[in-house]
Design a protein around this motif. Structure first.
Motif, short mmCIF file in Angstrom:
data_model
loop_
_atom_site.label_atom_id
_atom_site.label_comp_id
_atom_site.label_asym_id
_atom_site.label_seq_id
_atom_site.Cartn_x
_atom_site.Cartn_y
_atom_site.Cartn_z
N LEU A 1 0.95 -1.10 -0.12
CA LEU A 1 -0.06 -0.01 0.00
C LEU A 1 0.68 1.28 -0.07
N THR A 2 2.14 0.95 0.25
CA THR A 2 2.99 2.48 0.35
C THR A 2 3.43 2.77 -1.23
N LYS A 3 2.97 1.71 -2.28
CA LYS A 3 3.50 1.93 -3.41
C LYS A 3 2.19 2.26 -4.56
N GLU B 1 8.60 10.47 6.59
CA GLU B 1 8.43 10.38 5.25
C GLU B 1 7.68 8.80 5.12
N ALA B 2 8.37 8.13 5.37
CA ALA B 2 7.90 6.49 5.41
C ALA B 2 6.47 6.42 5.92
N ALA B 3 6.15 6.92 7.38
CA ALA B 3 4.91 6.98 7.83
C ALA B 3 3.77 7.68 7.26
N VAL B 4 4.27 8.96 6.52
CA VAL B 4 3.30 9.63 5.63
C VAL B 4 2.84 8.43 4.73
N LEU C 1 -0.84 8.05 5.76
CA LEU C 1 -1.74 9.08 4.82
C LEU C 1 -1.95 8.74 3.37
N MET C 2 -0.73 8.78 2.74
CA MET C 2 -0.98 8.44 1.51
C MET C 2 -1.45 7.03 1.01
N ARG D 1 -2.61 10.03 12.07
CA ARG D 1 -4.02 9.76 12.08
C ARG D 1 -4.96 10.60 12.20
N MET D 2 -4.53 11.89 12.78
CA MET D 2 -5.21 13.07 12.74
C MET D 2 -5.47 13.56 11.37
N ALA D 3 -4.41 13.61 10.43
CA ALA D 3 -4.57 13.99 8.98
C ALA D 3 -5.68 12.92 8.20
N VAL D 4 -5.68 11.70 8.55
CA VAL D 4 -6.68 10.90 8.11
C VAL D 4 -8.15 11.26 8.33
N ILE D 5 -8.21 11.56 9.99
CA ILE D 5 -9.53 11.65 10.38
C ILE D 5 -10.04 13.14 9.47
#
Ligand code: NAD
Length: 262
Positions: free
Chosen positions: A65-67, A109-112, A116-117, A160-164
């Protein structure tokens, strides 16, 4: 209660084990046709197990899912198998633990990409198909840390706040187009991820994972961690037509651990 899931179609991401697999199992038990995706080959076994347990049509697609190219392929292949999406369960692995000063920008960057991405890309790939049909239900798995940050989980606490924020925005934008969008935010629910977090806490505190589990459950009013079966049932309900007027909601699934009134 009949959840109204018979013959519905669902894509559940990051579902080779843990919360994703539990969500896929419960949807299949309720009669939905399901496609699971995850990075590892074990997602194929997970699909076979769910089919054997429920008799439902269950397929698996492998991908990371990161690609970006994998996300597009996962959605494309899932659509080929299901014909359309009634339900999209957005889930991914958790970002690594760590305090802010222990981490570097590349960890962010990896966690984003992971948290999120992956969600953003899945939405861009799958939502136009739901919009074209004028119906659908989306549930994003995030965390109860959106209510109350946990120590040494700064990547999760922040992203996770960004996803919310994304979920709430999508609810505004897609509600008028017939699509419900919600999140479910688990507290401590016993999976491999939790075993890793308990080991991490024990290593930092010089204790052992069992002592850390006891310390955590003492703070949960129901006196225990959640089970993946309980989580699977909560997701299946939230995604289903039985929750038809629940929209833009962040459901906290935590045994009462968050003490805030709202
Ligand atoms: P888990 O580690 O047990 O399972 C994670 C799943 O994600 C596996 O199927 C794995 O193959 C898949 N995965 C990981 N990275 C992937 C990638 N790049 N591409 C595709 N698949 C990938 O985790 P879990 O406990 O089931 O948690 C699921 C999510 O819920 C995580 O984001 C976790 O942080 C979050 N969460 C869990 C809890 C809990 O108590 N279990 C609490 C709050 C939040």
């Amino acid at each position: 209660m009949d959840l109204g899931l018979k013959d519905k179609t669902a894509l559940v991401t990051a579902a080779s084990r843990g919360l994703g697999k539990a969500a896929a199992l419960e949807l299949a038990r309720e009669g939905a046709r399901v496609v699971l995706c995850a990075r590892s080959e074990s997602v194929l076994t997970a699909a076979e197990e769910i089919h054997a347990a429920t008799g439902a049509g269950v397929d698996a697609v492998q991908g990371d899912l990161t690609k970006a190219e994998d996300v597009d392929r996962i959605v494309h292949q899932a659509l080929e198998r299901l014909g359309h999406f009634d339900i999209l369960i957005l889930n991914a692995g958790g970002p690594p633990p760590g305090a802010f000063l222990d981490l570097r920008p590349q960890d962010w960057e990896a966690a984003v990409q992971l948290t999120l991405m992956s969600t953003v890309r899945l939405c861009y790939a799958a939502l136009p198909h739901m919009v074209a049909r004028g119906q659908g239900s989306v549930v994003a798995t995030q965390s109860f840390t959106v209510k109350q940050p946990l120590d040494n989980l700064v990547l999760s606490n922040a992203l996770r706040m960004a996803v919310i924020g994304l979920v709430k925005s999508l609810a505004n934008e897609l509600g008028p187009k017939g699509i419900r969008v919600n999140s479910i935010n688990p507290g401590w629910t016993r999976t491999e991820r939790v075993e890793q977090l308990l080991s991490d806490r024990a290593a930092r505190a010089g204790t052992d994972p069992a002592a850390e589990a006891t310390r955590i459950t003492r703070e949960i009013p129901l006196g225990r961690m959640g089970t993946i079966e309980e989580y699977g049932r909560a997701v299946a309900w939230l995604a289903s037509p039985a929750a038809a007027f629940i929209h833009g909601h962040a459901l906290i699934f935590d045994g009462g651990a968050v003490r805030a009134a709202l």
